[in-house]
Design an enzyme around this catalytic site. Sequence first.
Site, PDB file in Angstrom:
ATOM      1  N   SER A  31       0.849  -0.872  -0.062  1.00 55.01           N
ATOM      2  CA  SER A  31       0.030   0.070  -0.090  1.00 55.01           C
ATOM      3  C   SER A  31       0.851   1.337  -0.043  1.00 55.01           C
ATOM      4  O   SER A  31       1.861   1.164   0.618  1.00 55.01           O
ATOM      5  CB  SER A  31      -0.810  -0.116   1.160  1.00 55.01           C
ATOM      6  OG  SER A  31      -1.682  -0.931   1.248  1.00 55.01           O
ATOM      7  N   HIS A  62      -4.801  -1.788  -5.307  1.00 56.26           N
ATOM      8  CA  HIS A  62      -3.770  -2.753  -5.786  1.00 56.26           C
ATOM      9  C   HIS A  62      -3.883  -2.991  -7.146  1.00 56.26           C
ATOM     10  O   HIS A  62      -4.677  -3.756  -7.722  1.00 56.26           O
ATOM     11  CB  HIS A  62      -3.661  -3.962  -5.013  1.00 56.26           C
ATOM     12  CG  HIS A  62      -3.492  -3.770  -3.647  1.00 56.26           C
ATOM     13  ND1 HIS A  62      -2.395  -4.631  -3.117  1.00 56.26           N
ATOM     14  CD2 HIS A  62      -4.041  -3.140  -2.563  1.00 56.26           C
ATOM     15  CE1 HIS A  62      -2.432  -4.340  -1.587  1.00 56.26           C
ATOM     16  NE2 HIS A  62      -3.465  -3.416  -1.348  1.00 56.26           N
ATOM     17  N   HIS A  84      -3.661 -11.362  -1.562  1.00 53.97           N
ATOM     18  CA  HIS A  84      -3.804 -11.857  -0.166  1.00 53.97           C
ATOM     19  C   HIS A  84      -4.511 -13.177   0.223  1.00 53.97           C
ATOM     20  O   HIS A  84      -5.424 -13.500  -0.473  1.00 53.97           O
ATOM     21  CB  HIS A  84      -4.339 -10.551   0.687  1.00 53.97           C
ATOM     22  CG  HIS A  84      -3.560  -9.265   0.508  1.00 53.97           C
ATOM     23  ND1 HIS A  84      -3.857  -8.415  -0.633  1.00 53.97           N
ATOM     24  CD2 HIS A  84      -2.740  -8.491   1.264  1.00 53.97           C
ATOM     25  CE1 HIS A  84      -3.423  -7.366  -0.651  1.00 53.97           C
ATOM     26  NE2 HIS A  84      -2.441  -7.506   0.623  1.00 53.97           N
ATOM     27  N   TYR A  86      -6.582 -13.495   2.373  1.00 56.88           N
ATOM     28  CA  TYR A  86      -7.995 -13.352   2.746  1.00 56.88           C
ATOM     29  C   TYR A  86      -8.704 -13.027   1.403  1.00 56.88           C
ATOM     30  O   TYR A  86     -10.095 -13.270   1.867  1.00 56.88           O
ATOM     31  CB  TYR A  86      -8.208 -11.965   3.713  1.00 56.88           C
ATOM     32  CG  TYR A  86      -7.539 -10.740   3.070  1.00 56.88           C
ATOM     33  CD1 TYR A  86      -8.139 -10.092   2.061  1.00 56.88           C
ATOM     34  CD2 TYR A  86      -6.525 -10.029   3.453  1.00 56.88           C
ATOM     35  CE1 TYR A  86      -7.784  -9.009   1.444  1.00 56.88           C
ATOM     36  CE2 TYR A  86      -6.049  -9.045   3.073  1.00 56.88           C
ATOM     37  CZ  TYR A  86      -6.652  -8.310   2.019  1.00 56.88           C
ATOM     38  OH  TYR A  86      -6.237  -7.270   1.546  1.00 56.88           O
ATOM     39  N   GLU A  87      -8.204 -13.077   0.357  1.00 54.65           N
ATOM     40  CA  GLU A  87      -9.080 -12.954  -0.809  1.00 54.65           C
ATOM     41  C   GLU A  87      -9.870 -14.137  -1.245  1.00 54.65           C
ATOM     42  O   GLU A  87     -10.832 -14.354  -1.920  1.00 54.65           O
ATOM     43  CB  GLU A  87      -8.267 -12.395  -2.026  1.00 54.65           C
ATOM     44  CG  GLU A  87      -7.951 -10.933  -1.558  1.00 54.65           C
ATOM     45  CD  GLU A  87      -7.047 -10.043  -2.848  1.00 54.65           C
ATOM     46  OE1 GLU A  87      -7.542 -10.029  -4.026  1.00 54.65           O
ATOM     47  OE2 GLU A  87      -5.933 -10.017  -2.616  1.00 54.65           O
ATOM     48  N   ALA A 114       2.111  -2.198   4.199  1.00 56.10           N
ATOM     49  CA  ALA A 114       1.604  -1.240   5.296  1.00 56.10           C
ATOM     50  C   ALA A 114       1.087  -2.105   6.543  1.00 56.10           C
ATOM     51  O   ALA A 114       0.807  -3.209   6.484  1.00 56.10           O
ATOM     52  CB  ALA A 114       0.319  -0.577   4.864  1.00 56.10           C
ATOM     53  N   MET A 212      -1.163  -8.147   6.995  1.00 56.01           N
ATOM     54  CA  MET A 212      -1.932  -9.383   6.480  1.00 56.01           C
ATOM     55  C   MET A 212      -1.251 -10.016   5.243  1.00 56.01           C
ATOM     56  O   MET A 212      -1.945 -10.470   4.305  1.00 56.01           O
ATOM     57  CB  MET A 212      -3.563  -8.824   5.963  1.00 56.01           C
ATOM     58  CG  MET A 212      -4.237  -8.118   7.202  1.00 56.01           C
ATOM     59  SD  MET A 212      -6.054  -7.567   6.391  1.00 56.01           S
ATOM     60  CE  MET A 212      -6.238  -6.692   7.945  1.00 56.01           C
ATOM     61  N   SER A 213      -0.254  -9.832   4.901  1.00 54.67           N
ATOM     62  CA  SER A 213       0.510 -10.474   3.997  1.00 54.67           C
ATOM     63  C   SER A 213       2.206 -10.647   4.201  1.00 54.67           C
ATOM     64  O   SER A 213       2.460 -10.778   5.460  1.00 54.67           O
ATOM     65  CB  SER A 213       0.665  -9.066   2.884  1.00 54.67           C
ATOM     66  OG  SER A 213       1.641  -8.125   3.018  1.00 54.67           O
ATOM     67  N   ASN A 236      -0.863   2.963  10.722  1.00 55.01           N
ATOM     68  CA  ASN A 236      -1.652   3.316  11.911  1.00 55.01           C
ATOM     69  C   ASN A 236      -1.118   2.597  13.285  1.00 55.01           C
ATOM     70  O   ASN A 236      -0.341   1.803  13.031  1.00 55.01           O
ATOM     71  CB  ASN A 236      -2.920   2.762  11.704  1.00 55.01           C
ATOM     72  CG  ASN A 236      -3.129   1.198  11.230  1.00 55.01           C
ATOM     73  OD1 ASN A 236      -2.642   0.978  10.005  1.00 55.01           O
ATOM     74  ND2 ASN A 236      -3.315   0.629  12.175  1.00 55.01           N
ATOM     75  N   HIS A 248      -9.732   0.967   6.312  1.00 54.67           N
ATOM     76  CA  HIS A 248      -8.638   0.618   5.109  1.00 54.67           C
ATOM     77  C   HIS A 248      -8.481   1.990   4.470  1.00 54.67           C
ATOM     78  O   HIS A 248      -7.339   2.394   3.814  1.00 54.67           O
ATOM     79  CB  HIS A 248      -9.287  -0.187   4.007  1.00 54.67           C
ATOM     80  CG  HIS A 248      -8.479  -0.403   3.039  1.00 54.67           C
ATOM     81  ND1 HIS A 248      -7.210  -1.156   2.908  1.00 54.67           N
ATOM     82  CD2 HIS A 248      -8.641  -0.111   1.510  1.00 54.67           C
ATOM     83  CE1 HIS A 248      -6.792  -1.280   1.789  1.00 54.67           C
ATOM     84  NE2 HIS A 248      -7.625  -0.619   0.791  1.00 54.67           N
TER      85      HIS A 248
HETATM   86  N1  HPA Z   1      -3.667  -4.515  11.067  1.00 52.46           N
HETATM   87  C1  HPA Z   1      -3.488  -5.455  10.052  1.00 52.46           C
HETATM   88  N2  HPA Z   1      -3.036  -5.227   9.064  1.00 52.46           N
HETATM   89  C2  HPA Z   1      -2.659  -3.955   8.661  1.00 52.46           C
HETATM   90  C3  HPA Z   1      -2.922  -2.803   9.614  1.00 52.46           C
HETATM   91  C4  HPA Z   1      -3.591  -3.224  10.941  1.00 52.46           C
HETATM   92  O1  HPA Z   1      -3.540  -2.406  11.883  1.00 52.46           O
HETATM   93  N3  HPA Z   1      -2.757  -1.539   9.101  1.00 52.46           N
HETATM   94  C5  HPA Z   1      -1.990  -2.004   7.796  1.00 52.46           C
HETATM   95  N4  HPA Z   1      -2.272  -3.232   7.681  1.00 52.46           N
END
Ligand code: HPA
Length: 275
Positions: A31, A62, A84, A86-87, A114, A212-213, A236, A248
């Site tokens: 990201s 993406h 990913h 989760y997809e 990210a 998540m990757s 974050n 997101h």
């Molecule tokens: N959690 C999981 N994946 C993320 C986050 C998060 O806080 N921020 C960016 N990708």
Amino acid sequence: MDTIYSKLTKCHEAVRAITSFKPEIALVLGSGLGGYADEIDVEDAIDYSEIEGFPVSTVPGHKGRFVFGRVAGAPVVVMQGRVHYYEGYPIGDVVLPIRLMGMLGAKSLFLTNAVGAINRTFAVGGFMSIRDHILYGVPSPLIGPNIDELGTRFPDMSSVYDAGLRGAIAEAAGAIGVEIYDGVYIQTSGPNFETPAEIRAYESLGADVVGMSTACEAVAARHMGMRVCGISCISNMAAGISKTPLTHDEVQEMADKAAPRFKALVTESIKRIGG
Ligand code: HPA
């Protein structure tokens, strides 16, 4: 022949029918780095949709294509958009692009992403060089018949993130005056963000950031002997540490804000890694 490997060889042949470019470094854009193509002397580009059987990302923001070219003179293949777990793709499909880039000749894999920061001393907008990872609630991409053509059944994972590449990243950060943390990345399945209780649990497991990757990609790359490094952009603070609910859009916005420094960091690192 097992199905993952036959799919992989078909994708390899499809790419080789389009380009003979031989990369040294494979770069995965997370990201905020979607615009990294500006930094590349592009020689070729292939949309994932042009490669039959190739998993195509469904995440907004993406883009899905390989870009072949040079960064600071080094021959690179760049994944603009990843898939990913989760997809809903099987984990073997999630790491197929990584294996493909290895088969195209890339010796080093440079991962970016990210993340949410679990470590409270980290600041949003900052960066972390990945020292190690925890794969949590996501299956190993090596489950299933071993692909002997790629690597051994029980590969060592005691130093996934290459000391030399991490040194290059640290030097690059110093040279451009960007502070960079060092720490442990935990990969969860997503797509939901974590609960505060999960974040406290991950903290006690030793994780500094969550995403998540990435970790599954690093495992597949090490299996085939690639050198691996990774930089996380802190978009974050993680759930329960952040004062506001996570979205997101917030992740994307903060990653976009950090993009100019992130781009510079990646390019300066590649300059030092060479090719
Ligand atoms: N959690 C999981 N994946 C993320 C986050 C998060 O806080 N921020 C960016 N990708």
